[in-house]
Design a protein around this motif. Structure first.
Motif, PDB file in Angstrom:
ATOM      1  N   GLN A 139       0.760  -1.239   0.054  1.00 51.89           N
ATOM      2  CA  GLN A 139       0.052   0.059   0.014  1.00 51.89           C
ATOM      3  C   GLN A 139       0.931   1.137   0.037  1.00 51.89           C
ATOM      4  O   GLN A 139       2.081   1.119   0.445  1.00 51.89           O
ATOM      5  CB  GLN A 139      -0.927  -0.051   1.231  1.00 51.89           C
ATOM      6  N   LEU A 140       0.405   2.526  -0.533  1.00 51.21           N
ATOM      7  CA  LEU A 140       0.816   3.550  -0.103  1.00 51.21           C
ATOM      8  C   LEU A 140       0.262   4.268   1.082  1.00 51.21           C
ATOM      9  O   LEU A 140      -1.235   4.343   1.208  1.00 51.21           O
ATOM     10  CB  LEU A 140       0.683   4.625  -1.410  1.00 51.21           C
ATOM     11  N   LEU A 141       0.973   4.600   1.988  1.00 50.35           N
ATOM     12  CA  LEU A 141       0.280   4.967   3.222  1.00 50.35           C
ATOM     13  C   LEU A 141       0.707   6.599   3.391  1.00 50.35           C
ATOM     14  O   LEU A 141       1.964   6.997   3.378  1.00 50.35           O
ATOM     15  CB  LEU A 141       1.092   4.308   4.302  1.00 50.35           C
ATOM     16  N   CYS A 142      -0.126   7.390   3.652  1.00 52.11           N
ATOM     17  CA  CYS A 142      -0.009   8.881   3.598  1.00 52.11           C
ATOM     18  C   CYS A 142      -0.729   9.418   4.806  1.00 52.11           C
ATOM     19  O   CYS A 142      -1.982   8.920   5.179  1.00 52.11           O
ATOM     20  CB  CYS A 142      -0.348   9.730   2.406  1.00 52.11           C
ATOM     21  N   ALA A 143      -0.521  10.648   5.518  1.00 53.64           N
ATOM     22  CA  ALA A 143      -1.091  11.324   6.352  1.00 53.64           C
ATOM     23  C   ALA A 143      -0.734  12.812   6.227  1.00 53.64           C
ATOM     24  O   ALA A 143       0.406  13.169   6.134  1.00 53.64           O
ATOM     25  CB  ALA A 143      -1.074  10.818   7.719  1.00 53.64           C
TER      26      ALA A 143
END
Length: 295
Positions: A139-143
């Motif tokens: 996954q691409l994990l962003c915040a």
């Protein structure tokens, strides 16, 4: 070496960087990233030196953003707890996010990737990437930051297998959408692709042309791409191979930012792998970068 890179970088920014969007929006950030091999080498241990070493390095390097790949849930929670106890985050209840990528290792707990921020985080974005032939769902994990919602920090651990190119393209398209939405994004992680490979030509800035990194057509700078060891490539992030540039081991751990958000110099370094985890603490080096951007 770092001083030379900073001088070269400052010169480059005069030619390629867009100015800050408004007075007071420029900020400098320290990014820290490590593929910890949390299951493959540590079997989910929280006490063999990897976790304590990571926490010590994060603090010693003044990191504000942290990306961890191949981490077990137990290790993630222990790092979270130790950073909170050390007073590292501004808000001890809201400074990290985790994305599960498989559930059949780590002694029954989740395995995946994580981000940590010294600043409070907004809602995480988790986007599945094209599936390879393994069980892992990458996954691409962003915040975003709560105080600066147009600044996002992301990580990804791109597969080394059959869908490497497709995953790289998917992540790039998502970053480009974030840019179109007005966001500034920092991304760090294990890309399983070397800077000189053609599959990253769509990433690297078209203005970057060196002997080992030509035909680029992208919009992004990798924070080590001015390193004089191998301009356009940078410094190794692995050991015990000869697949990299100028006699080095290969470099596959990268930190990118889109060039239109750069407002000052940038640098990156890779740290020698610690040997105090009953042997090497990973098969990857920690990478640390500093960058000045418009958010």
């Amino acid at each position: 070496m770092r001083r030379l890179v900073a001088v070269l970088s400052a010169f480059l920014m005069l030619a390629t960087a867009a100015p800050a969007t408004a007075a007071g929006t420029t900020a400098t950030y320290n990014v820290w990233s490590w593929n910890v091999a949390g299951w493959a080498m540590h079997k989910a241990s929280i006490s063999n030196g990897m976790v304590s070493g990571a926490v010590s390095s994060i603090q010693a390097r003044g990191a504000q953003f942290v990306a961890l790949n191949e981490i077990c849930w137990q290790q993630y929670k222990e790092i979270q707890s130790r950073l909170a106890a050390a007073g590292w985050p501004q808000d001890t209840t809201n400074f990290s996010r985790f994305a599960e990528q498989r559930a059949d290792v780590c002694n029954g707990e989740a395995f995946g990737e994580a981000i940590f921020s010294k600043f409070p985080l907004g809602t995480a974005q988790k986007v599945l990437l094209p599936q390879d032939e393994t069980k892992e769902q990458r996954q691409l994990l962003c915040a975003p930051l709560v105080a600066r919602p147009q600044l996002r920090f992301c990580t990804a651990h791109i597969t080394p297998y059959s869908t490497n190119v497709q995953q790289l393209q998917k992540v790039l398209s998502l970053l480009e959408q974030q840019n179109a939405n007005g966001d500034t994004t920092l991304i760090a992680g294990d890309f399983n692709a070397q800077p000189s490979w053609g599959r990253l030509d769509d990433w690297y800035d078209a203005a970057l042309v060196t002997d080992v990194n030509k035909q680029n057509r992208g919009q992004y700078r990798e924070l080590d791409d001015l390193d004089p060891i191998c301009p356009g490539y940078g410094e190794k992030t692995t050991e015990n191979n000869t697949e990299g540039c100028a006699g080095q081991s290969k470099k596959i751990d990268l930190i990118f930012v889109r060039k239109n958000h750069l407002t000052g110099p940038y640098t990156e370094d890779s740290l020698a792998i610690a040997q105090n985890c009953a042997g090497p603490c990973s098969d990857h080096r920690i990478i640390v970068g500093t960058v000045t951007i418009d958010r």
